[in-house]
Design an enzyme around this catalytic site. Structure first.
Site, PDB file in Angstrom:
ATOM      1  CE  LYS A  80      -3.815   1.948   2.609  1.00 54.33           C
ATOM      2  NZ  LYS A  80      -4.942   1.751   3.833  1.00 54.33           N
ATOM      3  CB  SER A 155      -7.615   3.973   2.756  1.00 55.32           C
ATOM      4  OG  SER A 155      -6.827   3.193   3.671  1.00 55.32           O
ATOM      5  CB  SER A 179      -8.752   1.305   5.388  1.00 50.44           C
ATOM      6  OG  SER A 179      -8.922   2.395   5.635  1.00 50.44           O
TER       7      SER A 179
END
Length: 460
Positions: A80, A155, A179
Site C-alpha cells: 500500500k 483506503s 480500510s
C-alpha cells in the site's frame, strides 16, 4: 499453469519451492497481467518491474543453492502506498509527497521481504488513507474491477483491485475505520483487520494509538493466513505488540461454534441490496453445524470513541501540514476541537463498550454482520450521502458498520458473501474475541469453502 496470475500464493509458493515453476516465470506472469488490466482499474500506481525481475532471478539462484528463504519465497506482493518502501516512491496519496522516496522499509515490508516475497510496486490509496473511497490528486481513482463505473472502496482500494484482477496474489493494507475490510467487500477478496499488536508498526509520535493497524489481504483465507504468519510477531519498538506466536487453529469447520448474527449492528441503515446478500450468511453457517442466533447489539459509545480518537490522531499526524486535501483537512479541523473532556468521555465510552463486548463474547464465539452498509457506489461520487433515503451528516457516516468494530480491539475479517442483482460484490464481516485472530480465520475459511463466492472473477 497458463494462468499463473490467478493461482493462490499458497500454490505459487509450493510450485516455486519444488521448482516446478521459477520465480522469474511467476513475476513475469504478474507483470504481464499488470500491463493488461492495470490501465483499466488504476490499482498499481508505482511499478518496479526491473527490480522485481532482478529479485526473482536472485530468488531462483538462492533456491538452487540454499533452498527457500522463507514461506513466501518468490511470491509477488504489492505494498500500500502508505507503507514506506526503501528506494521506492511512497506518496501517501498526497501531492505533498509526490516525489518522496523513503530510505527505510516499514515493518510489514521488512517481514514480507524476509519471508522471501518479491515487491512488485505500490497500490493506490486516498490521501493519507483518509476514507473508504480510493481517489487522490496524485494518481486519480481506482475503479472496481467488477464494474469500472464503481468505487473499489478504500483506503486499501488499490490493493483489493490488484488482488481481484490477478495482478498480485498478496497485498498489505492498513485499517483504521475499515480500510482492509471495506475494499475487500467491494472487490470480492479477503481482508483481515488483526487484533491491534498482532502485526506491529512503528511510530515516533503515536506509538500507543491502537485504532489503526496493518494487515493482510488476498483472494483466499488460506493466503491471508499464510501472509499473517509471515508478518505477525513481537517487536519491542511497538509497545503493545503481541508476544504470542500466531498459528492457525488446528480444528477445521464451525460445527458446535456459537455464532451471533446482527443484520444492522444495532440499528444502522443498510442498503437493501447489501442486506439481501448478507442475510444469506447465517444459513450457510447453520448448514455447517454452527449454532446461529440473531442478536440485538449494544455498541453505544463506539461512535463517540472512534470519532474523538480519530480526530485527535489526525491533528497529531497532520496538524503541521498545509495544502492538505479536503477530507484530511476536515479531519485535522475536527482534531483542533477535541478537548481533554472529550478524551475523557471517549475513554469511558470505549472502556464500557469493551467490557460489554467481553461479556457478549462469553456467550458467542464470533459475530457476523455486514462489512459495509452499501454496495460499491459510483466512482465519481466522493462518498455516500444517504442510505435508504436517510441523509448522512458527513463523509464518515456510511462507514459505521466497519469503524464501530475498530473500537472493539478485536480481529475482524471481510469474506466474499455473494453479489447483488447487478453483479456487485458484497462481503460478510466476521468478528472475534480480541486476540482470537485464528478463530476468525477458521470461521472465514469454512464460510469461503462452503460458498465459493471468491472464485468468481471480474469480467476484465
Amino acid at each position: 499453469m497458463s494462468e499463473l496470475h490467478y493461482l493462490t500464493a499458497t500454490e505459487l509458493a509450493q510450485l516455486i519451492r519444488t521448482r516446478q515453476v521459477s520465480a522469474v516465470d511467476v513475476v513475469r506472469a504478474h507483470l504481464d497481467r499488470i500491463d493488461q488490466v492495470n490501465p483499466h482499474v488504476n490499482a498499481v500506481v508505482t511499478l518496479v518491474a526491473d527490480q522485481a525481475l532482478q529479485a526473482a532471478e536472485t530468488a531462483d539462484a538462492v533456491l538452487r543453492r540454499e533452498g527457500p528463504a522463507g514461506p513466501l519465497h518468490g511470491v509477488p506482493v504489492a505494498h500500500k502506498d502508505l507503507a514506506d518502501t526503501a528506494g521506492i516512491r511512497t506518496t501517501y496519496g498526497s501531492p505533498l509527497f509526490a516525489d518522496n522516496v523513503p530510505d527505510r522499509d516499514d515493518v510489514v515490508v521488512q517481514r514480507l521481504r524476509a519471508a522471501g516475497a518479491i515487491t512488485m510496486g505500490k497500490t493506490n490509496t486516498p490521501e493519507f488513507g483518509t476514507g473508504s473511497h480510493t481517489v487522490n490528486e496524485v494518481f486519480g481513482a481506482t475503479r472496481n474491477p467488477y464494474d469500472l463505473s464503481k468505487s473499489a472502496g478504500g483506503s486499501s482500494g488499490g490493493a483489493a483491485a490488484a488482488l481481484a484482477t490477478g495482478m498480485v496474489p498478496l497485498a498489505d493494507g492498513s485499517d483504521m475505520g475499515g480500510s482492509l475490510r471495506n475494499p475487500a467487500s467491494f472487490c470480492n477478496v479477503v481482508g483481515l483487520r488483526p487484533t491491534p499488536g498482532r502485526v506491529p508498526s512503528h511510530s515516533e509520535t503515536a506509538a500507543w494509538y491502537t485504532l489503526s493497524v496493518p494487515g493482510p489481504m488476498a483472494r483466499t483465507v488460506d493466503d491471508v493466513t499464510l501472509m499473517l504468519g509471515a508478518v505477525a510477531g513481537f517487536d519491542r519498538r511497538s509497545p503493545y505488540s503481541i508476544k504470542e506466536v500466531f498459528a492457525p487453529e488446528p480444528e477445521e469447520g464451525v460445527a458446535g461454534l456459537r455464532v451471533a448474527w446482527s443484520p444492522d449492528l444495532g440499528g444502522l441503515p443498510v442498503d437493501e441490496r447489501t442486506a439481501a446478500v448478507t442475510a444469506t450468511a447465517p444459513a450457510v453457517l447453520e448448514r455447517l453445524g454452527a449454532h446461529v442466533e440473531q442478536v440485538e447489539l449494544d455498541l453505544s459509545g463506539a461512535e463517540e470513541a472512534f470519532r474523538t480518537y480519530r480526530a485527535w490522531f489526525y491533528l497529531l499526524a497532520h496538524g503541521d501540514k498545509s495544502g492538505l486535501g479536503p477530507n484530511t483537512a476536515w479531519n485535522v479541523e475536527q482534531g483542533r476541537g477535541v478537548t481533554g473532556a472529550d478524551l475523557v468521555r471517549a475513554e469511558v465510552a470505549r472502556s464500557g463498550l469493551y467490557q460489554r463486548m467481553a461479556a457478549f463474547f462469553d456467550t458467542y464465539d464470533v459475530l457476523i454482520a455486514p462489512v459495509s452498509q452499501v454496495p460499491p457506489f459510483p466512482v465519481e461520487q466522493p462518498h455516500v450521502s444517504e442510505i435508504n433515503g436517510e441523509p448522512l451528516p458527513d463523509y464518515l457516516a456510511w462507514m459505521r458498520s466497519a469503524y464501530w468494530i475498530s473500537v472493539l480491539h478485536a480481529p475482524a475479517a471481510s469474506v466474499p458473501a455473494g453479489f447483488t442483482g447487478d453483479g456487485l460484490p458484497v462481503g460478510v464481516q466476521i468478528v472475534g474475541r480480541p486476540f482470537e485472530d485464528a478463530r476468525v480465520l477458521r470461521v472465514a475459511r469454512a464460510f469461503e469453502q462452503a460458498t465459493g463466492h471468491g472464485l468468481r472473477r471480474p469480467p476484465l
